[in-house]
Design a protein around this motif. Structure first.
Motif, short mmCIF file in Angstrom:
data_model
loop_
_atom_site.label_atom_id
_atom_site.label_comp_id
_atom_site.label_asym_id
_atom_site.label_seq_id
_atom_site.Cartn_x
_atom_site.Cartn_y
_atom_site.Cartn_z
N VAL A 1 37.52 26.51 45.53
CA VAL A 1 38.28 26.96 44.36
C VAL A 1 37.32 27.39 43.26
N THR A 2 37.59 28.54 42.65
CA THR A 2 36.90 28.99 41.45
C THR A 2 37.85 28.83 40.28
N HIS A 3 37.44 28.09 39.27
CA HIS A 3 38.29 27.83 38.10
C HIS A 3 37.67 28.52 36.89
N ARG A 4 38.51 29.28 36.18
CA ARG A 4 38.06 29.94 34.96
C ARG A 4 39.06 29.62 33.84
N GLY A 5 38.53 29.21 32.67
CA GLY A 5 39.40 28.79 31.60
C GLY A 5 39.36 29.66 30.36
N ASN A 6 38.18 30.12 29.94
CA ASN A 6 38.13 30.92 28.72
C ASN A 6 38.42 32.39 29.04
N VAL A 7 38.74 33.15 28.00
CA VAL A 7 39.17 34.54 28.20
C VAL A 7 38.05 35.37 28.82
N ALA A 8 36.82 35.17 28.38
CA ALA A 8 35.70 35.92 28.94
C ALA A 8 35.56 35.64 30.43
N GLY A 9 35.70 34.38 30.82
CA GLY A 9 35.60 34.03 32.23
C GLY A 9 36.73 34.61 33.06
N VAL A 10 37.94 34.62 32.50
CA VAL A 10 39.08 35.20 33.21
C VAL A 10 38.88 36.71 33.36
N HIS A 11 38.41 37.36 32.31
CA HIS A 11 38.12 38.81 32.36
C HIS A 11 37.14 39.10 33.49
N ASP A 12 36.02 38.40 33.50
CA ASP A 12 34.99 38.66 34.50
C ASP A 12 35.50 38.36 35.91
N ALA A 13 36.30 37.30 36.05
CA ALA A 13 36.83 36.94 37.36
C ALA A 13 37.76 38.01 37.91
N LEU A 14 38.61 38.58 37.05
CA LEU A 14 39.53 39.62 37.51
C LEU A 14 38.79 40.91 37.83
N VAL A 15 37.80 41.26 37.03
CA VAL A 15 37.00 42.44 37.34
C VAL A 15 36.30 42.25 38.68
N GLY A 16 35.77 41.05 38.90
CA GLY A 16 35.15 40.75 40.19
C GLY A 16 36.16 40.76 41.33
N LEU A 17 37.40 40.40 41.03
CA LEU A 17 38.45 40.40 42.05
C LEU A 17 38.70 41.82 42.56
N ALA A 18 38.60 42.80 41.67
CA ALA A 18 38.77 44.19 42.10
C ALA A 18 37.70 44.57 43.12
N THR A 19 36.49 44.09 42.92
CA THR A 19 35.41 44.35 43.87
C THR A 19 35.70 43.69 45.22
N GLU A 20 36.21 42.46 45.18
CA GLU A 20 36.54 41.76 46.41
C GLU A 20 37.69 42.44 47.14
N LEU A 21 38.68 42.92 46.38
CA LEU A 21 39.78 43.66 46.99
C LEU A 21 39.27 44.88 47.73
N LYS A 22 38.38 45.63 47.09
CA LYS A 22 37.83 46.83 47.74
C LYS A 22 37.02 46.46 48.97
N ARG A 23 36.24 45.38 48.89
CA ARG A 23 35.45 44.96 50.05
C ARG A 23 36.35 44.64 51.23
N ARG A 24 37.43 43.94 50.95
CA ARG A 24 38.32 43.53 52.03
C ARG A 24 39.09 44.72 52.61
#
Length: 243
Positions: A116-139
């Motif tokens: 599990v990756t847990h993100r709480g602050n807004v900056a962390g959530v922003h970075d996690a979602l941007v990174g999620l787009a990269t993971e979506l493309k990889r998959r």
């Protein structure tokens, strides 16, 4: 779109556990037949609860055309508990999770879990979602290259608590450092919408606590929630406390 509530469950039915005419106030793993019901579910399914006739109600993100789930409750209606309960079941079946917890304290249970990756602050959530787009493309690229399902790739559950409020924070956050020529819309919100559209093929599923309409998502993105779990909290007569 399927709407699930305590009074009218409309998801996948499993075997009947017991015969009853009222909803139980709480379900425990020690309840007769419940653990067996959970273990009988496929890895792509999670138990929501039981109906008034004792029938176990579950949803399957692979076969019910419901890759993403919207949890919609009033204040104190149990949305955080619902997200935690559903996520725990998928983790038990081998999934990974990205938990976006802008209240910072709602999902501390997830902070030390290895998958599990847990993100709480807004900056962390922003970075996690941007990174999620990269993971979506990889998959999706991996699926396209091999022309096959990603059965060997761990399912990823994106758990977004207080999501509508968080999207407003993300929009303001992006506005503080957006440079000239960059898109007006937060790339984090764009990434979330891309996952809603394309996540099923990539085995990425969103569990979203928010309203059924409005908020920071486009109408077409919000329509991707094929299953909606409804709940509300109302005062118990004479007690002044929720039930």
């Amino acid at each position: 779109m399927k709407f699930l509530s305590a009074a009218q469950p409309r998801a996948q039915s499993c075997r009947t556990m017991t015969t009853t005419t009222v909803l139980p106030k709480v379900l425990r793993l020690t309840d007769p037949g419940l653990r067996e019901q959970l273990e009988a579910l496929p890895a792509s399914a999670a138990l929501i609860g039981v109906g008034t006739d004792g029938t176990a109600i579950a949803f399957d993100v692979d076969v019910d055309n419901a890759p993403h789930i919207l949890v919609c409750t009033s204040a104190g209606g149990g949305s955080t508990t619902i997200l935690r309960t559903l996520t725990a079941q998928f983790l038990h079946q081998g999934a990974h999770a990205l938990v976006l917890d802008t209240p910072r304290i709602s999902h501390l249970w997830a902070t030390e879990l290895p998958t599990v990756t847990h993100r709480g602050n807004v900056a962390g959530v922003h970075d996690a979602l941007v990174g999620l787009a990269t993971e979506l493309k990889r998959r999706t690229d991996l699926a396209d290259q091999h022309d096959e399902r990603l059965d060997d790739v761990p399912r990823l559950m994106v758990v977004f608590d207080r999501a509508d409020d968080s999207l407003r924070h993300l929009a303001r956050y992006w506005g503080t450092f957006r440079q000239e020529g960059e898109p007006q819309k937060s790339p984090a919100i764009t990434a979330l919408e891309e996952v809603l559209y394309e996540g099923r093929q990539a085995r990425i599923h969103v569990l979203y606590n928010g309203r059924a309409s409005g908020g920071g998502l486009t109408a077409s993105a919000r329509e991707q929630f094929a299953t909606v779990i409804l709940a509300r909290a109302a005062p118990t007569p004479g007690s002044g406390s929720p039930r």
